[in-house]
Enzyme design. Structure first.
Site, mmCIF file in Angstrom:
data_model
loop_
_atom_site.group_PDB
_atom_site.id
_atom_site.type_symbol
_atom_site.label_atom_id
_atom_site.label_comp_id
_atom_site.label_asym_id
_atom_site.label_seq_id
_atom_site.Cartn_x
_atom_site.Cartn_y
_atom_site.Cartn_z
ATOM 1 N N ASN A 1 0.977 -1.257 -0.152
ATOM 2 C CA ASN A 1 0.273 0.050 -0.085
ATOM 3 C C ASN A 1 1.019 1.281 0.029
ATOM 4 O O ASN A 1 1.664 1.546 0.965
ATOM 5 C CB ASN A 1 -0.778 0.002 1.157
ATOM 6 C CG ASN A 1 -1.692 1.242 1.371
ATOM 7 O OD1 ASN A 1 -1.841 2.070 0.534
ATOM 8 N ND2 ASN A 1 -2.450 1.373 2.415
ATOM 9 N N TRP A 2 0.961 1.843 -1.295
ATOM 10 C CA TRP A 2 1.880 3.020 -1.449
ATOM 11 C C TRP A 2 1.417 4.156 -0.530
ATOM 12 O O TRP A 2 2.001 5.064 -0.269
ATOM 13 C CB TRP A 2 2.158 3.588 -2.758
ATOM 14 C CG TRP A 2 2.869 2.375 -3.477
ATOM 15 C CD1 TRP A 2 3.321 0.973 -2.822
ATOM 16 C CD2 TRP A 2 3.202 2.144 -4.963
ATOM 17 N NE1 TRP A 2 3.892 0.198 -3.861
ATOM 18 C CE2 TRP A 2 3.750 0.918 -5.266
ATOM 19 C CE3 TRP A 2 2.850 3.038 -5.706
ATOM 20 C CZ2 TRP A 2 4.355 0.434 -6.462
ATOM 21 C CZ3 TRP A 2 3.444 2.634 -7.097
ATOM 22 C CH2 TRP A 2 3.915 1.402 -7.494
ATOM 23 N N LYS A 3 0.160 4.223 -0.054
ATOM 24 C CA LYS A 3 -0.392 5.606 0.592
ATOM 25 C C LYS A 3 -0.189 6.663 -0.564
ATOM 26 O O LYS A 3 -0.411 6.459 -1.542
ATOM 27 C CB LYS A 3 -0.108 5.554 1.934
ATOM 28 C CG LYS A 3 -0.117 4.419 2.648
ATOM 29 C CD LYS A 3 0.143 4.593 4.125
ATOM 30 C CE LYS A 3 -0.050 3.002 4.905
ATOM 31 N NZ LYS A 3 0.038 3.398 6.218
ATOM 32 N N HIS A 6 -9.339 0.987 5.127
ATOM 33 C CA HIS A 6 -8.224 1.332 5.882
ATOM 34 C C HIS A 6 -8.171 2.207 6.844
ATOM 35 O O HIS A 6 -9.079 3.246 6.959
ATOM 36 C CB HIS A 6 -7.020 1.857 4.825
ATOM 37 C CG HIS A 6 -5.545 1.726 5.187
ATOM 38 N ND1 HIS A 6 -5.165 2.767 6.106
ATOM 39 C CD2 HIS A 6 -4.710 0.827 5.029
ATOM 40 C CE1 HIS A 6 -4.005 2.534 6.415
ATOM 41 N NE2 HIS A 6 -3.565 1.354 5.947
ATOM 42 N N GLU A 32 -6.469 4.440 8.036
ATOM 43 C CA GLU A 32 -6.517 6.096 7.640
ATOM 44 C C GLU A 32 -7.703 6.430 7.082
ATOM 45 O O GLU A 32 -7.984 7.710 7.282
ATOM 46 C CB GLU A 32 -5.182 6.230 6.785
ATOM 47 C CG GLU A 32 -3.862 5.995 7.626
ATOM 48 C CD GLU A 32 -2.930 5.389 6.914
ATOM 49 O OE1 GLU A 32 -2.794 5.660 5.721
ATOM 50 O OE2 GLU A 32 -2.026 5.049 7.608
ATOM 51 N N GLU A 70 -5.005 -4.970 10.477
ATOM 52 C CA GLU A 70 -3.964 -4.003 10.694
ATOM 53 C C GLU A 70 -4.261 -3.186 12.189
ATOM 54 O O GLU A 70 -4.950 -2.332 12.198
ATOM 55 C CB GLU A 70 -4.026 -2.649 9.641
ATOM 56 C CG GLU A 70 -3.772 -3.606 8.347
ATOM 57 C CD GLU A 70 -3.093 -2.543 7.152
ATOM 58 O OE1 GLU A 70 -2.257 -2.895 6.760
ATOM 59 O OE2 GLU A 70 -3.610 -1.331 6.959
ATOM 60 N N GLY A 112 2.757 2.356 10.830
ATOM 61 C CA GLY A 112 3.768 3.555 10.687
ATOM 62 C C GLY A 112 4.393 3.761 11.902
ATOM 63 O O GLY A 112 5.129 4.930 11.935
ATOM 64 N N SER A 158 3.822 -2.032 10.286
ATOM 65 C CA SER A 158 5.241 -2.181 10.535
ATOM 66 C C SER A 158 5.884 -3.576 9.829
ATOM 67 O O SER A 158 6.801 -4.006 10.456
ATOM 68 C CB SER A 158 5.577 -1.751 11.883
ATOM 69 O OG SER A 158 5.264 -0.595 12.304
ATOM 70 N N GLY A 166 2.937 -0.904 4.232
ATOM 71 C CA GLY A 166 2.910 0.434 3.862
ATOM 72 C C GLY A 166 4.430 0.844 3.529
ATOM 73 O O GLY A 166 5.001 0.546 2.414
ATOM 74 N N GLY A 167 5.080 1.312 4.458
ATOM 75 C CA GLY A 167 6.560 2.300 4.308
ATOM 76 C C GLY A 167 7.540 1.142 3.500
ATOM 77 O O GLY A 167 7.975 1.621 2.658
HETATM 78 P P1 13P Z 1 3.236 0.437 7.659
HETATM 79 O O1 13P Z 1 3.883 -0.773 7.133
HETATM 80 O O2 13P Z 1 3.816 1.705 7.148
HETATM 81 O O3 13P Z 1 3.148 0.157 9.141
HETATM 82 O O4 13P Z 1 1.832 0.640 7.216
HETATM 83 C C1 13P Z 1 0.984 -0.479 7.072
HETATM 84 C C2 13P Z 1 -0.320 -0.138 6.267
HETATM 85 O O5 13P Z 1 -1.123 0.754 6.811
HETATM 86 C C3 13P Z 1 -0.451 -0.919 5.082
HETATM 87 O O6 13P Z 1 -1.897 -0.657 4.488
#
Ligand code: 13P
Length: 259
Positions: free
Chosen positions: A10-12, A98, A100, A169, A175, A214, A235-236
């Site tokens: 997930n590149w956000k 998600h 967020e 999640e 994050g 993470s 994510g990251g």
């Molecule tokens: P991180 O891997 O950056 O913690 O993010 C997880 C995430 O929200 C994937 O959708």
């Protein structure tokens, strides 16, 4: 039964231009040898069509997801994107609910359920996210919170067992670098699978449940080795093709060992 691991990035709100094409191409190249796992990337809307084109020429299949969508097909919804628009852009998957979206943009279980129904109807694979906040975990409410979130859309997933995907999640792990302990994540995944089993054994056996929060190259193997963890939503660490490929490699090894 063996469920094929899904390693999803997930590149956000990152890599939304030409850099998205480079990242997607590198993911496909670096994971071309990992035949036991499915790979997926979720770029921002602006990069979807270009990344779809890039991936059509890639040395392996990498699925393409959007990070959100509206549940209506068209109309006066300024700033929104519909399921059919996603399909026209070459998208076959979508992340829904998600944390967020839930916490920053106020998405509710009701809206999320409508989106899951719309995605299933339009033949777009939903990856539906659930997870508790730190306050909820510390209050011992994790299972209760996640259960309520899952029950809001379980009926929609049960229409076509094995088609949709769930991502657990924990909000406090996203994050933050604070990954859930593999056995704690497994406990929640097992509870989710039990909820699915109450609808049907087929739904429980075939639905992939991903862990997110993470996930990195150095903790992926421990998580992916758990019985009810069928992949990762990253994510990251998915913004670095080499690191993301290492997570895929861990999934590939776990799947090979279980085969
Ligand atoms: P991180 O891997 O950056 O913690 O993010 C997880 C995430 O929200 C994937 O959708």
């Amino acid at each position: 039964m063996a469920r094929r691991p899904l390693i999803a990035g997930n590149w956000k709100m990152n890599a939304g231009g030409a850099d998205g094409c480079t990242l997607a191409a590198n993911v496909a190249r670096l994971t071309a040898g990992f035949g036991n796992v499915d790979m997926l990337v979720a770029p921002p809307f602006t990069a979807l069509a270009a990344v779809a084109h890039e991936l059509s020429q890639a040395p392996r299949k990498v699925f393409l997801a959007a990070q959100n969508m509206h549940f209506e097909m068209s109309g006066a919804f300024t700033g929104e994107v519909s399921p059919s628009m996603l399909k026209e852009s070459g998208v076959e998957w979508v992340i829904i609910g998600h944390s967020e979206r839930r916490h920053i943009f106020g998405e509710t279980d009701t809206m999320i359920a409508k989106k899951v129904i719309a995605a299933m109807r339009e033949r777009i694979v939903p990856i539906v996210c659930v997870g508790e906040t730190l306050d909820e975990r510390e209050a011992g409410q994790t299972l209760e919170v996640v259960q309520k979130q899952v029950l809001a859309f379980r009926g929609a997933l049960a229409e076509n067992p094995g088609y949709g995907v769930i991502a657990y999640e924990p909000v406090w792990a996203i994050g933050t670098g604070k990954v859930a302990k593999a056995e704690d994540a497994q406990e929640v995944h097992a509870m989710i699978r039990k909820l699915l089993a109450a609808a049907s054994d087929e739904l429980a056996d075939t639905t992939r449940i991903l862990y997110g929060g993470s996930v990195k190259a150095d903790n992926a193997a421990g998580l992916l080795g758990q019985t009810d963890i069928d992949g990762a939503l990253v994510g990251g660490a998915s913004l670095d093709a080499a690191g993301f490929a290492k997570i895929a490699e861990a999934g590939n090894q776990v799947a090979a060992a279980q085969a």
